[in-house]
Design an enzyme around this catalytic site. Structure first.
Site: not given
Length: 269
Positions: A210, A212
């Site tokens: 991802d 964040d």
């Protein structure tokens, strides 16, 4: 070493890894620091004996700040482990490091608080040099193995370790990104440092799942969600296992790295 239980290499990671170990058996290992995260699974990869501990427990019942890092490392030491591989699900802080990429971190920044992070509480005191917090010999093997497997892998990166279990605020994430740090994670500290205190080689493999909280200037990139983490992890789990197996097969029996003599001249007499 515990009876006839012995291992050459340790792995911390997700609970699915041990099912690929030949002749795997589970053992309860006692330590002076309490129980490890779970039973230790010992099996074989080629001619190597491998000990595995799911750092969050087999059912992911331990949040990052509740993991007994000292017990996990001590259990590995007790089994005779000289090298540990620490794969971890992580977030990216930079646009060129994308979900699905791997990062072999060479530095960390500790932003945790209140975690017990040393075996030396006195009266003996040691000060371990940590200019190179990850084993350079193991990092080289991981990077070479990733290239051979054609896995997109960044050969350097600084991981900032946050306390968890919450994710970052937007302001915090921007701060970390502005520092030039590449990876964010919740478990690399004190795991990596405690291994060094026991003169065990340790290397991290960060699987990026991802971005964040997203990235400034990239409105199309959305903040992290558990669903997205699980999706990207499942898509890349086989790559993690393939990389671990190739790395384990290449690790030599002998070592002469900084980790192997970390305690030399570290104590104040």
């Amino acid at each position: 070493m515990v009876g006839n239980k012995k291992a050459d290499i340790g792995v911390f990671g997700g609970s699915g890894f041990y099912s690929f170990l030949k002749g795997a058996k589970k053992y309860d290992i006692k330590t002076p620091y309490g129980p490890p995260s779970d039973k230790v699974i010992i099996g074989e990869v080629g001619d190597k004996r491998v000990a595995f501990i799911p750092r969050h427990g087999r059912n992911h019942t331990l949040p990052p700040h509740k993991i007994n890092y000292r017990a996990n490392i001590y259990a590995m030491k007790k089994l005779g482990v000289k090298r540990i591989l620490g794969p971890s699900v992580s977030g990216s802080l930079q646009p060129h490091i994308k979900p699905g990429h791997f990062v072999v971190c060479d530095q960390f920044v500790d932003r945790t608080k209140g975690r017990i992070d040393t075996f030396y509480d006195g009266p003996k005191t040691v000060h371990i040099a940590m200019a190179e917090p990850y084993c350079p010999e193991m990092r080289k093997i991981i990077i070479e193995s990733a290239k051979e497997l054609q896995i997109k892998c960044h050969s350097t990166g600084t991981v900032v370790i946050i306390q968890g279990p919450r994710f970052s605020t937007g302001a915090e994430s921007k701060w970390y990104s502005d520092q030039g740090w590449e990876v964010i994670n919740m478990t690399q500290y004190p795991e990596a440092y405690l291994a060094r205190e026991q003169e065990i080689c340790y290397a991290n493999i960060s699987l990026i799942t991802d971005y964040d909280t997203g990235l400034e200037g990239h409105p199309e990139i959305k903040p992290v969600t558990i669903g997205e983490i699980v999706r990207v992890f499942n898509e890349n789990n086989e790559k993690v296992k393939d990389l671990l197996f190739k790395v384990i097969s290449k690790i030599p029996d002998k070592r002469d790295c900084i980790c192997s003599h970390a305690l030399k001249d570290a104590a104040i007499n």
